[in-house]
Design a protein around this motif. Structure first.
Motif, PDB file in Angstrom:
ATOM      1  N   ARG A  23       0.837  -1.211   0.000  1.00 47.37           N
ATOM      2  CA  ARG A  23       0.000   0.000   0.000  1.00 47.37           C
ATOM      3  C   ARG A  23       0.864   1.251   0.000  1.00 47.37           C
ATOM      4  O   ARG A  23       0.562   2.236  -0.682  1.00 47.37           O
ATOM      5  CB  ARG A  23      -0.943  -0.015   1.208  1.00 47.37           C
ATOM      6  CG  ARG A  23      -2.098  -0.984   1.089  1.00 47.37           C
ATOM      7  CD  ARG A  23      -3.232  -0.622   2.046  1.00 47.37           C
ATOM      8  NE  ARG A  23      -2.819  -0.738   3.433  1.00 47.37           N
ATOM      9  CZ  ARG A  23      -2.950  -1.854   4.150  1.00 47.37           C
ATOM     10  NH1 ARG A  23      -3.439  -2.949   3.585  1.00 47.37           N
ATOM     11  NH2 ARG A  23      -2.580  -1.872   5.420  1.00 47.37           N
ATOM     12  N   ALA A  24       1.928   1.234   0.806  1.00 49.38           N
ATOM     13  CA  ALA A  24       2.798   2.409   0.887  1.00 49.38           C
ATOM     14  C   ALA A  24       3.447   2.702  -0.460  1.00 49.38           C
ATOM     15  O   ALA A  24       3.503   3.859  -0.902  1.00 49.38           O
ATOM     16  CB  ALA A  24       3.873   2.195   1.950  1.00 49.38           C
ATOM     17  N   LEU A  25       3.934   1.677  -1.135  1.00 52.58           N
ATOM     18  CA  LEU A  25       4.567   1.881  -2.438  1.00 52.58           C
ATOM     19  C   LEU A  25       3.554   2.360  -3.472  1.00 52.58           C
ATOM     20  O   LEU A  25       3.877   3.181  -4.338  1.00 52.58           O
ATOM     21  CB  LEU A  25       5.228   0.577  -2.913  1.00 52.58           C
ATOM     22  CG  LEU A  25       6.479   0.143  -2.137  1.00 52.58           C
ATOM     23  CD1 LEU A  25       6.955  -1.218  -2.619  1.00 52.58           C
ATOM     24  CD2 LEU A  25       7.585   1.184  -2.290  1.00 52.58           C
ATOM     25  N   THR A  26       2.322   1.871  -3.373  1.00 53.53           N
ATOM     26  CA  THR A  26       1.273   2.329  -4.292  1.00 53.53           C
ATOM     27  C   THR A  26       0.998   3.810  -4.099  1.00 53.53           C
ATOM     28  O   THR A  26       0.863   4.570  -5.072  1.00 53.53           O
ATOM     29  CB  THR A  26      -0.021   1.521  -4.072  1.00 53.53           C
ATOM     30  OG1 THR A  26       0.239   0.138  -4.335  1.00 53.53           O
ATOM     31  CG2 THR A  26      -1.129   2.023  -4.991  1.00 53.53           C
ATOM     32  N   ALA A  78       1.649   9.425  -5.887  1.00 52.67           N
ATOM     33  CA  ALA A  78       2.132  10.786  -5.651  1.00 52.67           C
ATOM     34  C   ALA A  78       3.112  11.215  -6.734  1.00 52.67           C
ATOM     35  O   ALA A  78       3.053  12.341  -7.242  1.00 52.67           O
ATOM     36  CB  ALA A  78       2.797  10.876  -4.277  1.00 52.67           C
ATOM     37  N   GLU A  79       4.021  10.310  -7.107  1.00 53.00           N
ATOM     38  CA  GLU A  79       4.980  10.637  -8.159  1.00 53.00           C
ATOM     39  C   GLU A  79       4.273  10.881  -9.484  1.00 53.00           C
ATOM     40  O   GLU A  79       4.631  11.785 -10.246  1.00 53.00           O
ATOM     41  CB  GLU A  79       5.993   9.505  -8.302  1.00 53.00           C
ATOM     42  CG  GLU A  79       6.964   9.395  -7.132  1.00 53.00           C
ATOM     43  CD  GLU A  79       7.924   8.231  -7.292  1.00 53.00           C
ATOM     44  OE1 GLU A  79       7.677   7.381  -8.176  1.00 53.00           O
ATOM     45  OE2 GLU A  79       8.914   8.179  -6.543  1.00 53.00           O
ATOM     46  N   GLY A 102       1.802  17.324 -13.044  1.00 54.99           N
ATOM     47  CA  GLY A 102       1.631  18.713 -12.609  1.00 54.99           C
ATOM     48  C   GLY A 102       0.363  18.917 -11.804  1.00 54.99           C
ATOM     49  O   GLY A 102      -0.137  20.029 -11.674  1.00 54.99           O
ATOM     50  N   LYS A 103      -0.191  17.832 -11.220  1.00 55.28           N
ATOM     51  CA  LYS A 103      -1.433  17.936 -10.465  1.00 55.28           C
ATOM     52  C   LYS A 103      -1.156  17.707  -8.983  1.00 55.28           C
ATOM     53  O   LYS A 103      -0.465  16.764  -8.608  1.00 55.28           O
ATOM     54  CB  LYS A 103      -2.447  16.900 -10.946  1.00 55.28           C
ATOM     55  CG  LYS A 103      -2.868  17.085 -12.399  1.00 55.28           C
ATOM     56  CD  LYS A 103      -3.820  15.992 -12.812  1.00 55.28           C
ATOM     57  CE  LYS A 103      -4.246  16.132 -14.264  1.00 55.28           C
ATOM     58  NZ  LYS A 103      -5.131  15.028 -14.696  1.00 55.28           N
TER      59      LYS A 103
END
Length: 301
Positions: free
Chosen positions: A72-75, A80-81, A87-88
């Protein structure tokens, strides 16, 4: 205990690949490098993540738990990346705001609705109340305060503008009832006032020389709602003392004029305040940015 992100990524890849060899191929690493990374991770965590035999590799109960949270953390990080690449910047979760009733209706609600429309995963709760709330105890992200701030050592504040009270009436009323040249002239005019706890409050005024005056209106109409007072003034029924931000548009279009323009109340600041925290959530920062970018220009007469 903090672990390196790259090592967690290797761990997740091993789980999903089924063994060290396939994971090494996907990661373009040697099988030995992958095995050493997992061994270091297990040493840091103090648990065994895998049950190893000569032919099979399976997760321990601790490994299963760690995998589910790591995945979940990596997802979330990948999401986010991706948003940054596009640009959002999007806020999520519940944003709770407290504001004075009338000011909140007219100025804060439209801006926060606009913010919510810009961020589909953001839920906005605007609580309109004229009492001063405790942000931390009552669970609010930010609040709008009008007037001098009390001790705010536990809060951060940004000024949004100023609030002052003005005497006003319609041109029609003044033509019918006569001009007002002095404060004493108010006694011969119909006035509309706001009662507080059953008593009329004095109108505290200041002239261009900062001389203070206190006028107790001989009110014919007493209404405990500023909007109702405004509507009564607009219906040509008298003179009232109203917030400048409430009659901004009417002063511009001429439906109201300022009476005794050299007198107004002192200026009181309007602030947005929020708890002093080590980490400011994105939703809070975006709401503050929205307020300080747009509201000051709206409040200028």
């Amino acid at each position: 205990m903090q672990t390196e992100l790259s090592t967690i990524s290797i761990f997740v890849t091993v789980v999903e690949a089924g063994n060290f060899s396939h994971a090494a191929e996907q990661l373009h690493l040697t099988r030995s490098a992958v095995s050493k990374s997992i061994a270091r991770l297990e040493e840091r965590l103090g648990v065994s993540l895998f049950k190893r035999t000569t032919r099979t590799l399976s997760l321990t109960d601790e490994g299963t738990l760690f995998y589910e949270h790591s995945r979940r953390a990596l997802t979330e990080i990948n999401t986010a990346e991706s948003l940054l690449d596009q640009g959002k910047i999007s806020a999520t979760g519940l944003l709770r705001i407290s504001a004075p009733v009338l000011f909140g209706q007219l100025y804060i609600a439209p801006l926060m609705v606009e913010l919510g429309q810009q961020h589909p995963d953001l839920q906005v709760e605007l609580s309109l109340n004229d009492r001063t709330i405790d942000l931390v105890e009552d669970g609010f992200d930010l609040a709008i305060r009008i007037g001098t701030l009390a001790d705010t050592s536990h809060l951060i504040a940004r000024k949004l503008g100023d609030h002052r009270m003005l005497l006003c009436a319609t041109p029609t009323y003044l033509q019918k009832s006569g001009p007002v040249h002095t404060l004493d002239d108010l006694q011969s005019h119909t006035t509309i006032a706001y009662p507080y706890s059953g008593h009329l409050q004095k109108w505290h005024l200041q002239d261009e020389n900062k001389q203070d005056y206190a006028v107790k209106p001989n009110a014919k109409f007493m209404l405990n709602d500023m909007q109702a007072i405004k509507h009564t003034v607009l219906a040509h029924h008298g003179i009232a003392w109203l917030p400048d931000w409430l009659i901004h548009n009417e002063l511009h279009d001429g439906s109201l004029v300022q009476v005794l323009a050299r007198f107004s109340s002192v200026y009181f600041p309007i602030h947005v305040v929020w708890p002093r925290l080590a980490y400011m959530p994105l939703k809070t920062r975006l709401a503050i940015d929205q307020l300080i970018t747009i509201l000051p220009s709206q409040l200028k007469l």
